[in-house]
Write a protein that holds these residues in place. Sequence first.
Motif, PDB file in Angstrom:
ATOM      1  N   VAL A 163      43.003  -3.925  -8.315  1.00  0.00           N
ATOM      2  CA  VAL A 163      41.971  -4.870  -7.868  1.00  0.00           C
ATOM      3  C   VAL A 163      41.329  -5.449  -9.120  1.00  0.00           C
ATOM      4  CG1 VAL A 163      39.823  -5.132  -6.580  1.00  0.00           C
ATOM      5  CG2 VAL A 163      41.582  -3.554  -5.754  1.00  0.00           C
ATOM      6  N   TRP A 166      37.047 -11.840 -11.357  1.00  0.00           N
ATOM      7  CA  TRP A 166      37.229 -13.285 -11.462  1.00  0.00           C
ATOM      8  C   TRP A 166      37.061 -13.832 -12.866  1.00  0.00           C
ATOM      9  CZ3 TRP A 166      32.574 -14.367 -13.461  1.00  0.00           C
ATOM     10  CH2 TRP A 166      31.477 -13.622 -13.037  1.00  0.00           C
ATOM     11  N   LYS A 190      45.205  -7.268  -5.728  1.00  0.00           N
ATOM     12  CA  LYS A 190      44.297  -8.232  -5.106  1.00  0.00           C
ATOM     13  C   LYS A 190      43.510  -8.970  -6.178  1.00  0.00           C
ATOM     14  CE  LYS A 190      40.103  -7.863  -3.533  1.00  0.00           C
ATOM     15  NZ  LYS A 190      39.548  -9.166  -3.950  1.00  0.00           N
ATOM     16  N   PRO A 191      43.674 -10.278  -6.238  1.00  0.00           N
ATOM     17  CA  PRO A 191      42.815 -11.042  -7.150  1.00  0.00           C
ATOM     18  C   PRO A 191      41.414 -11.149  -6.558  1.00  0.00           C
ATOM     19  CG  PRO A 191      44.269 -12.519  -5.913  1.00  0.00           C
ATOM     20  CD  PRO A 191      44.601 -11.125  -5.474  1.00  0.00           C
ATOM     21  N   ALA A 192      40.464 -11.573  -7.380  1.00  0.00           N
ATOM     22  CA  ALA A 192      39.095 -11.745  -6.877  1.00  0.00           C
ATOM     23  C   ALA A 192      39.061 -12.902  -5.882  1.00  0.00           C
ATOM     24  CB  ALA A 192      38.155 -12.017  -8.040  1.00  0.00           C
ATOM     25  N   ASP A 222      38.472 -10.472   0.143  1.00  0.00           N
ATOM     26  CA  ASP A 222      37.236 -10.116  -0.561  1.00  0.00           C
ATOM     27  C   ASP A 222      37.165  -8.602  -0.788  1.00  0.00           C
ATOM     28  OD1 ASP A 222      36.724  -9.073   1.892  1.00  0.00           O
ATOM     29  OD2 ASP A 222      35.190 -10.544   2.454  1.00  0.00           O
ATOM     30  N   GLY A 226      39.753  -5.327  -0.844  1.00  0.00           N
ATOM     31  CA  GLY A 226      39.834  -4.454  -2.025  1.00  0.00           C
ATOM     32  C   GLY A 226      39.665  -2.999  -1.626  1.00  0.00           C
ATOM     33  N   ALA A 227      38.710  -2.769  -0.745  1.00  0.00           N
ATOM     34  CA  ALA A 227      38.449  -1.388  -0.312  1.00  0.00           C
ATOM     35  C   ALA A 227      39.654  -0.825   0.440  1.00  0.00           C
ATOM     36  CB  ALA A 227      37.196  -1.357   0.561  1.00  0.00           C
ATOM     37  N   VAL A 246      30.990  -1.261  -7.995  1.00  0.00           N
ATOM     38  CA  VAL A 246      32.202  -1.161  -7.166  1.00  0.00           C
ATOM     39  C   VAL A 246      33.110  -0.054  -7.702  1.00  0.00           C
ATOM     40  CG1 VAL A 246      34.269  -2.385  -6.386  1.00  0.00           C
ATOM     41  CG2 VAL A 246      32.068  -3.535  -6.334  1.00  0.00           C
ATOM     42  N   ARG A 249      32.102   2.997  -6.088  1.00  0.00           N
ATOM     43  CA  ARG A 249      32.537   3.078  -4.681  1.00  0.00           C
ATOM     44  C   ARG A 249      34.011   3.464  -4.617  1.00  0.00           C
ATOM     45  NH1 ARG A 249      30.712  -2.322  -2.291  1.00  0.00           N
ATOM     46  NH2 ARG A 249      28.874  -2.360  -3.590  1.00  0.00           N
ATOM     47  N   ILE A 250      34.794   2.936  -5.531  1.00  0.00           N
ATOM     48  CA  ILE A 250      36.231   3.250  -5.524  1.00  0.00           C
ATOM     49  C   ILE A 250      36.448   4.711  -5.912  1.00  0.00           C
ATOM     50  CG2 ILE A 250      38.409   2.743  -6.713  1.00  0.00           C
ATOM     51  CD1 ILE A 250      37.668  -0.190  -6.605  1.00  0.00           C
ATOM     52  N   GLN A 345      26.001 -16.699  -8.862  1.00  0.00           N
ATOM     53  CA  GLN A 345      25.962 -16.062 -10.170  1.00  0.00           C
ATOM     54  C   GLN A 345      24.964 -16.788 -11.075  1.00  0.00           C
ATOM     55  OE1 GLN A 345      27.220 -13.280 -10.906  1.00  0.00           O
ATOM     56  NE2 GLN A 345      27.452 -13.167 -13.115  1.00  0.00           N
ATOM     57  N   ARG A 348      21.585 -15.719 -10.161  1.00  0.00           N
ATOM     58  CA  ARG A 348      21.352 -14.342 -10.589  1.00  0.00           C
ATOM     59  C   ARG A 348      20.987 -14.323 -12.083  1.00  0.00           C
ATOM     60  NH1 ARG A 348      24.809 -10.978 -12.693  1.00  0.00           N
ATOM     61  NH2 ARG A 348      24.221  -8.785 -12.656  1.00  0.00           N
TER      62      ARG A 348
HETATM   63  P1  NAI Z   1      32.967  -6.929  -8.153  1.00  0.00           P
HETATM   64  O1  NAI Z   1      33.069  -5.682  -8.917  1.00  0.00           O
HETATM   65  O2  NAI Z   1      32.300  -6.909  -6.843  1.00  0.00           O
HETATM   66  O3  NAI Z   1      34.426  -7.539  -7.903  1.00  0.00           O
HETATM   67  C1  NAI Z   1      35.578  -7.211  -8.608  1.00  0.00           C
HETATM   68  C2  NAI Z   1      36.732  -7.082  -7.659  1.00  0.00           C
HETATM   69  O4  NAI Z   1      36.519  -5.968  -6.797  1.00  0.00           O
HETATM   70  C3  NAI Z   1      36.955  -8.256  -6.738  1.00  0.00           C
HETATM   71  O5  NAI Z   1      38.343  -8.440  -6.575  1.00  0.00           O
HETATM   72  C4  NAI Z   1      36.321  -7.814  -5.427  1.00  0.00           C
HETATM   73  O6  NAI Z   1      36.871  -8.432  -4.311  1.00  0.00           O
HETATM   74  C5  NAI Z   1      36.662  -6.351  -5.425  1.00  0.00           C
HETATM   75  N1  NAI Z   1      35.788  -5.494  -4.618  1.00  0.00           N
HETATM   76  C6  NAI Z   1      34.510  -5.702  -4.235  1.00  0.00           C
HETATM   77  N2  NAI Z   1      34.069  -4.666  -3.508  1.00  0.00           N
HETATM   78  C7  NAI Z   1      35.079  -3.775  -3.440  1.00  0.00           C
HETATM   79  C8  NAI Z   1      35.229  -2.490  -2.849  1.00  0.00           C
HETATM   80  N3  NAI Z   1      34.244  -1.911  -2.190  1.00  0.00           N
HETATM   81  N4  NAI Z   1      36.397  -1.857  -2.997  1.00  0.00           N
HETATM   82  C9  NAI Z   1      37.410  -2.411  -3.689  1.00  0.00           C
HETATM   83  N5  NAI Z   1      37.324  -3.618  -4.255  1.00  0.00           N
HETATM   84  C10 NAI Z   1      36.172  -4.293  -4.148  1.00  0.00           C
HETATM   85  O7  NAI Z   1      32.309  -8.003  -9.057  1.00  0.00           O
HETATM   86  P2  NAI Z   1      31.557  -9.314  -8.543  1.00  0.00           P
HETATM   87  O8  NAI Z   1      30.773  -9.099  -7.307  1.00  0.00           O
HETATM   88  O9  NAI Z   1      32.555 -10.356  -8.485  1.00  0.00           O
HETATM   89  O10 NAI Z   1      30.537  -9.508  -9.724  1.00  0.00           O
HETATM   90  C11 NAI Z   1      29.269  -8.843  -9.712  1.00  0.00           C
HETATM   91  C12 NAI Z   1      28.879  -8.399 -11.077  1.00  0.00           C
HETATM   92  O11 NAI Z   1      29.817  -7.437 -11.548  1.00  0.00           O
HETATM   93  C13 NAI Z   1      28.918  -9.470 -12.135  1.00  0.00           C
HETATM   94  O12 NAI Z   1      27.766 -10.206 -12.171  1.00  0.00           O
HETATM   95  C14 NAI Z   1      29.104  -8.647 -13.378  1.00  0.00           C
HETATM   96  O13 NAI Z   1      27.879  -8.145 -13.812  1.00  0.00           O
HETATM   97  C15 NAI Z   1      29.988  -7.537 -12.916  1.00  0.00           C
HETATM   98  N6  NAI Z   1      31.412  -7.776 -13.210  1.00  0.00           N
HETATM   99  C16 NAI Z   1      31.961  -7.140 -14.250  1.00  0.00           C
HETATM  100  C17 NAI Z   1      33.261  -7.366 -14.586  1.00  0.00           C
HETATM  101  C18 NAI Z   1      33.883  -6.682 -15.711  1.00  0.00           C
HETATM  102  O14 NAI Z   1      34.968  -7.078 -16.144  1.00  0.00           O
HETATM  103  N7  NAI Z   1      33.295  -5.659 -16.226  1.00  0.00           N
HETATM  104  C19 NAI Z   1      34.083  -8.321 -13.872  1.00  0.00           C
HETATM  105  C20 NAI Z   1      33.432  -8.927 -12.743  1.00  0.00           C
HETATM  106  C21 NAI Z   1      32.143  -8.642 -12.468  1.00  0.00           C
END
Ligand code: NAI
Length: 786
Positions: A163, A166, A190-192, A222, A226-227, A246, A249-250, A345, A348
Amino acid sequence: MTVASFFDSMDYAPSTEDDSAARAWLASHDARFGHFIDGAFTKPAEGFDTLEPATGNPLAQVSQGVTADVDAAFKAARRAQKGWAALPGHERALKLYALARIIQRNSRLIAVVEALDNGKSIRETRDIDIPLAARHFYHHAGWAQLQDSQFAGYDPVGVVGQVIPWNFPFLMLAWKLAPALALGNAVVLKPAEATPLTALLFAELAQAAGLPAGVLNIVTGDGETGALIAAHEGADKVAFTGSTEVGRRIREATAGQGKSLTLELGGKSPFIVCEDADIDAAVEGVVDAIWFNQGQVCCAGSRLLVQEGVSDVFHARLAERMKTLRIGGSLDKTIDLSAVIDGAQRDRIAGMVDRAVAAGATLVQSGDVPTTGSFYPPTLLRDVPATCEAATEEIFGPVAVSMTFRTPEEAVQLANHTRYGLAASIWSENINLALDLAAKVQAGIVWVNCTNVMDAGVGFGGVKESGFGREGGREGCYDYLKPRAFAKVSERKAASPMAAKGFSLDPVDRTAKFYIGGKQARPDGGNARAVVGAKGAVLGEVGEGNRKDIRNAVEAARGAKSWGGKTQHNRAQVLYYMGENLSARAEEFAERISAQTGAKTDKARAEVAASVSRLFSYGAWADKVEGTVHMPPMKGLALAVPEPIGVAGVICPEESPLLGFVSAVAPLIATGNRVVAVASEAHPLSATDFYQVLETSDLPGGVLNIVTGSTETLGRELAKHNDVDVLWAFTTPALSAEIERLSVGNLKRVFTDHGRAWDWTSPEAEGEHFIRQATQVKNIWVPYGE
Ligand code: NAI
């Protein structure tokens, strides 16, 4: 406008990349996509729009993956995986090579689709994301070719659920897929939801490149999708990149499923500018650290720590540089920053900045942002209070916060004052200082006089709440492999201490105490339990540990930090000495094993001999744990240094009471960790007898602490404890599951056999696999050569 007017203003004219090929590709799918399962696209189903962040316009509609899609994808992957893994490495290498080539041949198309879908600038997708993605496939084609010779004794993990987020949709896909596929795994990815298009484009290209059906499956959707993927019983491993929330949660959802897991999570990485830094270079570094990809980079240098003496000049030049940053549409080739991922975003980010200003931070902002689309200007927050949310939380936008420090020690304190530990960037012209700081910052990646550089051959990943596991290079390969030796295992039963027959109260207190901080310590609760031998006789008593005892032991272990700084030679000597002292008492230890387990004398003696040998083995390993010098295709080297993880909790196995104990604690000690061990519940006396060995060896107090009692109670306490950095659990399936679940607090790394007992007498139950689990690699990028 005339040409002359450009000379007058010395400004750039807009130079827009042609997007007709990208639009034509979308049109060829009627801008509606299904999933890519078993080598073909499914019919587009109910789903959602993906938007163009730079304009807010819809680009295409993708399907929301539901249970049936995820099931179908895992089924296809399972069917395909065996045949894929069975191919000669060379055949797989050719496929990976073909993927790299097809990416290069279509690089412009991919770069434009990526810029449209994500909002990032075409300059970055064209020059960074896509070339680096191709490099991942080239590099890993090489590992497929060399797999048999370089990873002998390892099998692919099997089917992997991936998973991704974006911020680097295509690069992250390559980053995840290349090692997984190269080493013989099949994937459901799964892409974002915000950026699904380049993954779908890649599926099409992979099909054209001849990747067998089912080896790669892409399911869009979404977080719910992913979950479903993360928790799917068809996944042998889950690899996730995204937010720490997340990731947690995983971790919880996969607990007890016997899956391997790697998490690449958030960061709040320090960017340290020392007073002897090349200030202009450091200012340019900030541009790359926090304004690259609009700051939506997990390893972004988002916390500027600037030494007081140069703070004014540094900030003045930075403010000047900010004025020259250009903001505009993602297809304009002349811009530095484009849109952030979406309006939510942007809001935020704006909210966090507003709150920081309200808390007293000074705002420096520059640049006109377009009024359409989701743009946010490059921003610097100065003098941010250290406790303010903007200073501690990941903003994930083009916002740097800055603070000053007086001494290098203070810089280290500030740098490490965060729950994250992904990256750090250090700017100094003094090699001694830079490398001293590099050793002290808690991070998986350290850049000296550079920032945000990455390569497929260099490990990437964090420590603390930035996750665990490494991606890239040989280090990353191990996360997609499993040791063959551990395939033959039997399920471990719960400890079943024998009931005492004719228990008699001994007037002399012979209760074995705990061993904490180099001393024997009484149980906090004052309780003891009888240890009953194989024949039913009471062999003695041991203390009944509780939460407070674990707390004391962890505190002692934390206090013994200097063990990690001892020379490898010194640690080796101590382990040899322990082996020697155990050997001197071999007969006593053998009798104790027999009395506890009923093992015949010969077998018990063999267990002691194996334990002595194992201590010698880890003594031998102690000064042979070495790093690697990576030579990425850019100026400089990356020094991959294996470091101790910190405080390790160990739940010792019930089987082989002495050998199991030694096998579990020795690799951790050899590599510089400090240990809190919970002895075998049914047969704890081999561990408590070991105190004598410790007392006659030179192991500093606090390096190995031993507590006895209920494995369940003590295991849970260790799993919950936020000062325990890693937990090794060789216990029942049920308790392993619970430990994985409870580890989410500080996202500690868990190494467990998931309740399937290994044969500790096997020569394969020692060595590199254990050393890797006991260390974490820090990749330090340093300038080298011209
Ligand atoms: P996210 O962590 O929610 O999303 C990343 C991926 O996980 C997406 O593909 C999403 O669909 C999937 N996902 C969401 N909930 C899930 C679940 N319960 N089980 C499995 N997969 C799940 O990140 P989001 O909401 O796009 O961004 C929120 C914040 O997270 C950002 O503002 C940033 O602070 C942080 N972030 C950090 C990243 C990194 O590379 N460290 C990348 C993206 C976001």
